[in-house]
Structure formats: structure tokens, C-alpha cells
Write a protein that holds these residues in place. Structure first.
Motif, PDB file in Angstrom:
ATOM      1  N   GLY A 431       0.836  -1.217   0.000  1.00 22.16           N
ATOM      2  CA  GLY A 431       0.000   0.000   0.000  1.00 22.16           C
ATOM      3  C   GLY A 431       0.860   1.252   0.000  1.00 22.16           C
ATOM      4  N   ASP A 459      -0.950  -5.088  -2.691  1.00 19.97           N
ATOM      5  CA  ASP A 459      -2.177  -4.284  -2.630  1.00 19.97           C
ATOM      6  C   ASP A 459      -3.322  -5.204  -3.034  1.00 19.97           C
ATOM      7  N   ASP A 465      -4.136  -1.623  -8.885  1.00 18.52           N
ATOM      8  CA  ASP A 465      -3.515  -1.095  -7.653  1.00 18.52           C
ATOM      9  C   ASP A 465      -1.984  -1.259  -7.576  1.00 18.52           C
TER      10      ASP A 465
END
Ligand SMILES: Cc1cc2nc3c(=O)[nH]c(=O)nc-3n(C[C@H](O)[C@H](O)[C@H](O)COP(=O)(O)O)c2cc1C
Length: 569
Positions: A431, A459, A465
Motif C-alpha cells: 500500500g 495491494d 492497484d
């Protein structure tokens, strides 16, 4: 110098000038304290030896730090004490043997405050030990230097608590609690002088400290302009992660640092408060020794969005109503429990706390990006009682327009630094945890560092992502990144996280460790960093053929060598 030269014969003046020229800053501070001690004791300076034998010759200096400031000061303090003939044992509070406290005679703590008035993670065990275990420290003579930041409502709270609790347990203060704001260097220097002079049997006066709330914070504030503010997630993602590029002049930072920002309150909420209460938004009130309009206070300075229970309690006392102590916004409070009139609302303004600064890891490198600072910001959406809410700071940042302005300061983190260029680094940052590692990699790329780099990123979905995908693949091709292991948790039936990728490559992972590699973790404290740490221990046990105890010792040794570093939130 002129006054000195008229008062002293040339031979004495020369001795003093030579002494000053050959002394370090710490030695000069000690000399200063020594002379003031001699003078205040009314002794004849001419008959005093140059280095007085201290009355106390052994002390412990224990520090509790998150980003390294307390450690740096404690190290300086220990060096100053040693030069004064005092044998100083320097220890981090997380390494401190708690049972030793009852046996200590002279104990000095330098401790910062983190979170909302909490001790640093490394001091938590010590803090809980003195608060929870019934014992006494009747022989203890102690002093506490508290580091903090007046931008936070609970200024130096952890230091205050430790100071009060040691007294409660029977300890005797050698010096009173001293609280430092972010410009702590000279305040702390004065405190060292004062402590050492006390220990030397001199009574130099207590250092002069202005009340912290009256003092301007010493942080250098930059005004940056937004060059870029883009969402890195593709259409269809559950997330919004913004890459924000900010230009600012004369920037100074290192990879591992963060920036601090104070978000502004949403204008529509401020306007609703003003019309609901009928307050004159231009009326000026005194805030931190300045006249500030009510509009400016509500918009830029005071926390009105999620007020802590302690503020709600004070609000209840002002409006004289029973209000459940829960986190609530000022607007909701005013709607449910209205104020009587505008002067009662002014009283309410008086109890509001400042908006606390928020920190974001820097995702750029001065070497690579010049006078720019980059951020990776996840826009925070959540629900409270079925109502959609947004995080104040992330919402503010993600909505900043290009060419818009942002005030920020650099928050140094000496506890999260790249090692020497030839060392191997393993970076685990799912992240937004990737942010400091983009900074590390850009720095290593620009400086041509020779050590190997391995990144674990994760992620939800590969397609939407994979933050900084093309940059990472580029670094992989050019060898800046030696290995890239990715885990996308929601692409398959079974969830896959970064720790699973560590297991997949466990043998190689252990080789990197055993070869002196450095391990960094950045991102969510729970559950990510906890799961990653358990996996790390598992790999050390299995591939290093170690018992649980030996694996724990191995990890402790890595910590002590600065080879296992975390920046988790
Ligand atoms: C996330 C965060 C929360 C903080 N919370 C407080 C606080 O509640 N009260 C305070 O006085 N200082 C607070 N501070 C400021 C630190 O105490 C200050 O930066 C200090 O110099 C850090 O010292 P250290 O590097 O030894 O941890 C906070 C800092 C950070 C990064």
C-alpha cells in the motif's frame, strides 16, 4: 572579547582563548555551567581545580525515542557527563532491564511523546511497568527531559507522566521536569548543564524556559506549490491513492523523513457552524499570543472535526448538559446540544484543541528529484453510524489543485535511514508503505549505490492497484532493484499478502539476512507489521536452524545493529 581583554592580563586571556578554541560545544556548555556553579557558590575561582571531582560519579541515562531526537540528545548528554568525570551508562528504554530501576541511584530519562499523548513504542514497556506494578524506588534520584511539540494538544504528556509517576513511587527529583518544543537543542543543552552542575555539587540556577504555549514552534515551515496531484489507482479500484508532487525552495530532507502538514477544516462545515451560532466570523480572539479572527480559528487552527472525549466533557460543562463522552464533531454537538448565545460559543472556542499535524512519508529523493517532495496519500473513506465520512487530512491533500499551495515542515526520522551504499536492503511496504522505498530506490539510483535491493509490495489488485508499476519495473531492468516480489490479495480466491511472498522465498530471504542485509517495514502497524515480524521470526528459526529464543535474540541483535527498522502507523 573587548571587555575580557581589558579585565584580564594578556597571559590569562590567551589561556581562555586557547581553551575556547580547542573545546567542543558540549565542553563549552560544561565550562559555562561550571563557572556559574563556582560563582553562585561564592567560591574563589583561582583556587578551584580546572576539573572538579563530581560529587556523583555514576548515572544512568535512558531514552525513549521514535524518530531519534531523544537518542541524539541522550548521547550528547552522556558525552557531556563523561567529560565532567561522571560515568554515564546510556541505554534505550526498550533495552532497559526494568528490575534495575529499584537499584538505580541516579536515573535520567529523555523521552518524547507520540500519538495522542502516548510514550514512544520503544518506551511503552517501561511506561507500563512504572504505572502498573506496585513497587517503590525510594533510593532513586531522577530527572526527566521531555520532548514534544506544542502543535499537539497533549504537549510532552509522556514525559510529564513519567516524572509524576517516579515521584509517586518514592523517587526524588534532582531537577524538575523540563519540557522542550521542537527547537530543543539549546533548551536541552541548558538542562544538561544544570543537571551536571547539580551532580557536581554546585547549584547553578535552573535553566530559563519560557512557557511552551507562548513560544513559536521552531519548525521551518515551507510553502510548496503543487506540481502534480494524480490518482495512481486505475478505474475500477476500491481505492484512491494520490501521488502528489510539491515544489519548494531550499528544501532539506533525507530519504526516510516525512513531511508534517496541518490540514484545513472543510469550508462548508465552518460556514454551517458560523450560521448556526450567529457568531461574528471577523471578531478577533487571542490565540497563542496573537489576535486571530474566529473564521481563521475555525478554518485553519482548531480541531472541529473529530473532537476527543476530553473536549466533549468540557463542552458539556459549558452548556450544562449530560452528554455521552464520545468522539463527535463540533457541528453535531452544536446541533444536538446548542449553545445559549454567542458569548457561550466563544467560551466553547476557548476549549477547542489545535488541529494536530499529520505526517506523510516522503516518496522522493533530493538527489533524484531536486527541490521537490513527493507523497503517496491514500484517501481515507469510512462509515460512522451508516454515514459516509472522509479523513480530514487525506481529503484535504487529495483535493489540492495543481499550482495550489501547501504549507508543510520536514519531520526528520533518524531511525529510518538507508545503510551504507554497499549494504543489501530488503524493503517491505504494501500500500502506501511503498512511499519511503520509492525514496530509497530513487536515492540509490541517483547515487549509484552498489548494494542489492529487494522490494516486497502488495495491494488488492494487480490491474488497478500496482502503485508506481512502470517505475519499479524500470528499476528492476536497470538493476537498481535486484528483486521485486508482489502480492495482490484479491486477485485469487485465497488472499495473498507480502508475508506469503517472504515465505515463498524464505531460503534466499534468510541468506540476505545472514549476509548482513537490512530489513525495513513501512505501512499499517496492524495487522501487516505484526504478521511480517512473525514471518521474519519463522524464517530465522527454520532457515537459521534456531530455537524460538535464538530467533528472538537474532532479531534483537539486528535491531541493536540498526538492521531491522520499522515506520508503521
Ligand atoms: C505521530 C506523532 C505524534 C506526536 N504526538 C505528540 C503529542 O501528543 N504531544 C507532544 O508533545 N508531541 C508529540 N509529537 C512530537 C514529538 O514528541 C517530537 O517530534 C519529538 O521531538 C520526537 O522525539 P523522538 O525523535 O525522540 O521521538 C508527536 C510526533 C509524531 C510524529
Amino acid at each position: 572579547m573587548n571587555k575580557l581583554s581589558t579585565m584580564l592580563p594578556a597571559s590569562k586571556l590567551k589561556i581562555i582563548q586557547d581553551l575556547i578554541a580547542s573545546s567542543t560545544k558540549e565542553e563549552l556548555i560544561w565550562i559555562n555551567g561550571y563557572l556559574s556553579g563556582v560563582l553562585s557558590a561564592g567560591a574563589e575561582p583561582a583556587n578551584e581545580p580546572v576539573v572538579a571531582k563530581p560529587a556523583v560519579n555514576k548515572i544512568t541515562i535512558a531514552y525513549g525515542t521514535e524518530t531519534g531526537n531523544s537518542k541524539k540528545l541522550a548521547t550528547n548528554f552522556a558525552a557531556t557527563a563523561k567529560k565532567s568525570g561522571i560515568n554515564a551508562k546510556l541505554v534505550s528504554l526498550d533495552q532497559y532491564r526494568l528490575n534495575d530501576l529499584a537499584k538505580e541511584e541516579y536515573f535520567f530519562t529523555i523521552i518524547s511523546t507520540q500519538g495522542d499523548g502516548e510514550p514512544p513504542a520503544a518506551a511503552k514497556k517501561f511506561y507500563d511497568h512504572i504505572h502498573q506494578n506496585g513497587f517503590n524506588v525510594n533510593h532513586l534520584k531522577y530527572g526527566v527531559l521531555a520532548l514534544g511539540d506544542t502543535s499537539y494538544p497533549l504537549f510532552c504528556k509522556a514525559g510529564e507522566d513519567v516524572d509524576a509517576q517516579l515521584q509517586k513511587l518514592g523517587g526524588e527529583r534532582v531537577v524538575s521536569l523540563h519540557k522542550c518544543d521542537t527547537d530543543f537543542e539549546s533548551d536541552a543543552g541548558n538542562w544538561f548543564t544544570h543537571v551536571i552542575s547539580k551532580l557536581s555539587g554546585n547549584g547553578s540556577p535552573a535553566p530559563a524556559v519560557s512557557p511552551p504555549v507562548a513560544k513559536k514552534s521552531g519548525k521551518k515551515v515551507y510553502t510548496g506549490s503543487i506540481l502534480k496531484n494524480i490518482n495512481l489507482n486505475d478505474r475500477g479500484s476500491n481505492k484512491q491513492t494520490h501521488h502528489i508532487e510539491i515544489a519548494a525552495d531550499e528544501l532539506e530532507y533525507s530519504p526516510g523523513d516525512s513531511i508534517g502538514i496541518v490540514p484545513k477544516n472543510p469550508a462548508h462545515i465552518v460556514q454551517s457552524i458560523i450560521s448556526l451560532t450567529g457568531i461574528d466570523e471577523n471578531k478577533e480572539l487571542t490565540y497563542r499570543n496573537e489576535n486571530v479572527s474566529i473564521l481563521n480559528l475555525l478554518q485553519n487552527k482548531l480541531n472541529i472535526v473529530y473532537m476527543p472525549e476530553r473536549v466533549v466533557k468540557q463542552y458539556a460543562a459549558i452548556v450544562q448538559q449530560d452528554i455521552p463522552e464520545t468522539k463527535i464533531s463540533l457541528l453535531d454537538l452544536l446541533k444536538i446540544y446548542p449553545v445559549k448565545n454567542t458569548s457561550q460559543f466563544e467560551e466553547v472556542i476557548g476549549i477547542l484543541e489545535p488541529i494536530t499535524p499529520r505526517l506523510y512519508s516522503i516518496a522522493s529523493s533530493r538527489e533524484a528529484h531536486g527541490d521537490e517532495v513527493h507523497l503517496t496519500v491514500a484517501r481515507d473513506f469510512f462509515q460512522v453510524n451508516n454515514e459516509k465520512k472522509v479523513g480530514l487530512a487525506s481529503d484535504y491533500l487529495c483535493q489540492l489543485p495543481e499550482n495550489g499551495e501547501l504549507e508543510f515542515y520536514v519531520h526528520k526520522n533518524d531511525q529510518f535511514r538507508l545503510p551504507a551504499p554497499d549494504k543489501d536492503v530488503i524493503m517491505i511496504g504494501p500500500g502506501t508503505g511503498i512511499a519511503p522505498f520509492r525514496s530509497f530506490l530513487a536515492e540509490r539510483d541517483s547515487t549509484g549505490a552498489g548494494g542489492r535491493s529487494w522490494l516486497f509490495f502488495g495491494d488488492q489488485h494487480f490491474v488497478t492497484d500496482f502503485l508506481y508499476q512502470s517505475e519499479l519495473q524500470n528499476w528492476l531492468e536497470t538493476g537498481v532493484l535486484s528483486r521485486l516480489s508482489v502480492a495482490f490479495s484479491r486477485d485469487k480466491k485465497e488472499k495473498v499478502y507480502v508475508q506469503h511472498k517472504m515465505i515463498n522465498h524464505a531460503a534466499e530471504f534468510y541468506q540476505w539476512l545472514d549476509n548482513g542485509g537490512y530489513v525495513y517495514i513501512c505501512g499499517a502497524k496492524e495487522p501487516m507489521s505484526v504478521d511480517v515480524e512473525s514471518t521474519l521470526l519463522l524464517i530465522i528459526r527454520q532457515y537459521g536452524n534456531k530455537s524460538l529464543q535464538e530467533a528472538n535474540d537474532y532479531l534483537d541483535a539486528m535491531k541493536a545493529e540498526g538492521r531491522y527498522l520499522k515506520d508503521v502507523y
